[in-house]
Design a protein around this motif. Sequence first.
Motif, short mmCIF file in Angstrom:
data_model
loop_
_atom_site.label_atom_id
_atom_site.label_comp_id
_atom_site.label_asym_id
_atom_site.label_seq_id
_atom_site.Cartn_x
_atom_site.Cartn_y
_atom_site.Cartn_z
N SER A 6 20.24 53.17 18.58
CA SER A 6 19.64 52.36 17.56
C SER A 6 20.60 52.66 16.09
CB SER A 6 18.18 52.72 17.17
OG SER A 6 18.15 53.88 17.02
N GLY A 7 20.30 51.90 15.20
CA GLY A 7 20.86 52.09 13.73
C GLY A 7 22.01 51.14 13.48
N GLY A 8 22.50 50.26 14.24
CA GLY A 8 23.63 49.51 13.72
C GLY A 8 23.30 48.54 12.71
N GLY A 9 24.13 47.66 12.35
CA GLY A 9 23.71 46.73 11.32
C GLY A 9 24.92 46.06 10.45
N LEU A 10 24.71 45.42 9.47
CA LEU A 10 25.92 44.61 8.65
C LEU A 10 25.70 45.67 7.28
CD1 LEU A 10 27.83 42.61 7.72
CD2 LEU A 10 25.91 41.05 7.08
N VAL A 11 26.81 46.12 6.77
CA VAL A 11 26.91 46.95 5.59
C VAL A 11 28.16 46.50 4.96
CG1 VAL A 11 28.16 48.78 6.79
CG2 VAL A 11 26.76 49.13 4.74
N SER A 12 28.22 46.59 3.49
CA SER A 12 29.48 46.31 2.82
C SER A 12 30.40 47.68 2.82
CB SER A 12 29.04 46.13 1.37
OG SER A 12 28.12 45.03 1.50
N ALA A 13 31.54 47.32 2.72
CA ALA A 13 32.60 48.51 2.71
C ALA A 13 32.09 49.55 1.77
CB ALA A 13 33.94 47.84 2.11
N GLY A 14 32.36 50.62 1.94
CA GLY A 14 31.76 51.76 1.27
C GLY A 14 30.48 52.09 1.37
N GLY A 15 29.78 51.23 2.21
CA GLY A 15 28.36 51.74 2.56
C GLY A 15 28.25 52.64 3.67
N SER A 16 27.14 53.11 4.06
CA SER A 16 26.57 54.12 5.05
C SER A 16 25.77 53.29 6.32
CB SER A 16 25.82 55.33 4.45
OG SER A 16 26.88 55.78 3.44
N LEU A 17 25.77 53.95 7.37
CA LEU A 17 24.93 53.62 8.29
C LEU A 17 24.71 54.87 9.12
CD1 LEU A 17 26.00 50.31 9.70
CD2 LEU A 17 24.05 50.68 8.61
N ARG A 18 23.67 54.90 9.98
CA ARG A 18 23.29 56.22 10.68
C ARG A 18 22.93 55.68 12.21
NH1 ARG A 18 22.37 61.61 10.34
NH2 ARG A 18 21.13 62.67 11.66
N LEU A 19 23.70 56.11 13.01
CA LEU A 19 23.51 55.60 14.65
C LEU A 19 22.70 56.74 15.19
CD1 LEU A 19 26.81 54.15 15.58
CD2 LEU A 19 25.05 53.04 14.38
N SER A 20 21.83 56.50 16.08
CA SER A 20 21.22 57.39 16.73
C SER A 20 20.98 57.12 18.26
CB SER A 20 19.72 57.56 16.26
OG SER A 20 19.68 58.25 14.90
N CYS A 21 20.89 58.04 19.05
CA CYS A 21 20.65 57.81 20.56
C CYS A 21 19.97 58.88 21.32
CB CYS A 21 22.23 57.82 21.13
SG CYS A 21 22.32 57.52 22.84
N ALA A 22 18.84 58.44 21.92
CA ALA A 22 18.05 59.10 22.43
C ALA A 22 18.20 59.09 23.91
CB ALA A 22 16.61 58.90 22.30
N ALA A 23 18.24 60.27 24.53
CA ALA A 23 18.34 60.48 25.98
C ALA A 23 16.99 60.78 26.73
CB ALA A 23 19.32 61.65 26.47
N SER A 24 16.62 60.04 27.77
CA SER A 24 15.46 60.39 28.67
C SER A 24 15.77 60.27 30.01
CB SER A 24 14.58 59.46 28.33
OG SER A 24 14.74 57.98 28.36
N GLY A 25 14.70 60.90 30.86
CA GLY A 25 15.03 60.76 32.36
C GLY A 25 14.88 62.41 32.99
N SER A 26 15.47 62.21 34.19
CA SER A 26 15.58 63.62 34.99
C SER A 26 16.71 64.40 34.71
CB SER A 26 15.10 63.46 36.12
OG SER A 26 14.98 64.69 36.85
N PHE A 27 17.02 65.60 33.94
CA PHE A 27 18.24 66.33 34.01
C PHE A 27 17.85 67.65 33.97
CE2 PHE A 27 17.81 66.57 29.80
CZ PHE A 27 17.15 65.35 29.20
N PHE A 28 18.91 68.55 34.23
CA PHE A 28 18.74 70.05 34.08
C PHE A 28 19.14 70.32 32.61
CE2 PHE A 28 18.55 74.48 34.65
CZ PHE A 28 19.76 74.92 34.19
N LYS A 29 20.40 69.76 32.32
CA LYS A 29 20.95 69.98 31.00
C LYS A 29 21.70 69.00 30.45
CE LYS A 29 24.34 73.11 28.96
NZ LYS A 29 25.37 74.33 29.36
#
Length: 122
Positions: A6-29
Motif C-alpha cells: 500500500s501507499g502508492g499515489g500521485l505526487v508532485s516532483a520534490g514530494g514524498s510518499l511512503r510505501l508499506s508491505c505486510a507479509a502474512s502466512g506460514s513461515f519460519f523466518k
Amino acid sequence: VQLQASGGGLVSAGGSLRLSCAASGSFFKINTMAWYGQAPGKQRDLVAQITSGGSTYYADSVKGRFTISRDNAKNTVSLQMNSLKPEDTAVYYCNVGYTTYRGSSPVTSGSWGQGTQVTVSS
C-alpha cells in the motif's frame, strides 16, 4: 506467504510518499525484504533491500532520497521516498524471502506483492 502493499499515489516532483508491505502466512523466518520498481516498458529493477540483520542496499539512483526499513515484529517493510523525481515513476513491488521447513529441512522461497503505482509529476 502473501504480501499486501500500500501507499502508492500521485505526487508532485520534490514530494514524498511512503510505501508499506505486510507479509502474512506460514513461515519460519522472514529473510531479506526488498522493493523493486518497474517503469513503463522497462525491466523490474531492485530499488532497495534490507536483510534480517538490518543491512541495507540502495540503487544509486535513490541513495540519499529513499529509506527502507522493516518491523520484524509485524513482518512489514516500508520504503520512505523523499525528494521524488519524475523518473521515479513506476510500479513498485515488494519482495520477501522467507524460510519454511519440510520436515527437518529448511526451504527458502520468495513472494511478490501485487504492485503499487507511484506517479511523480513534473
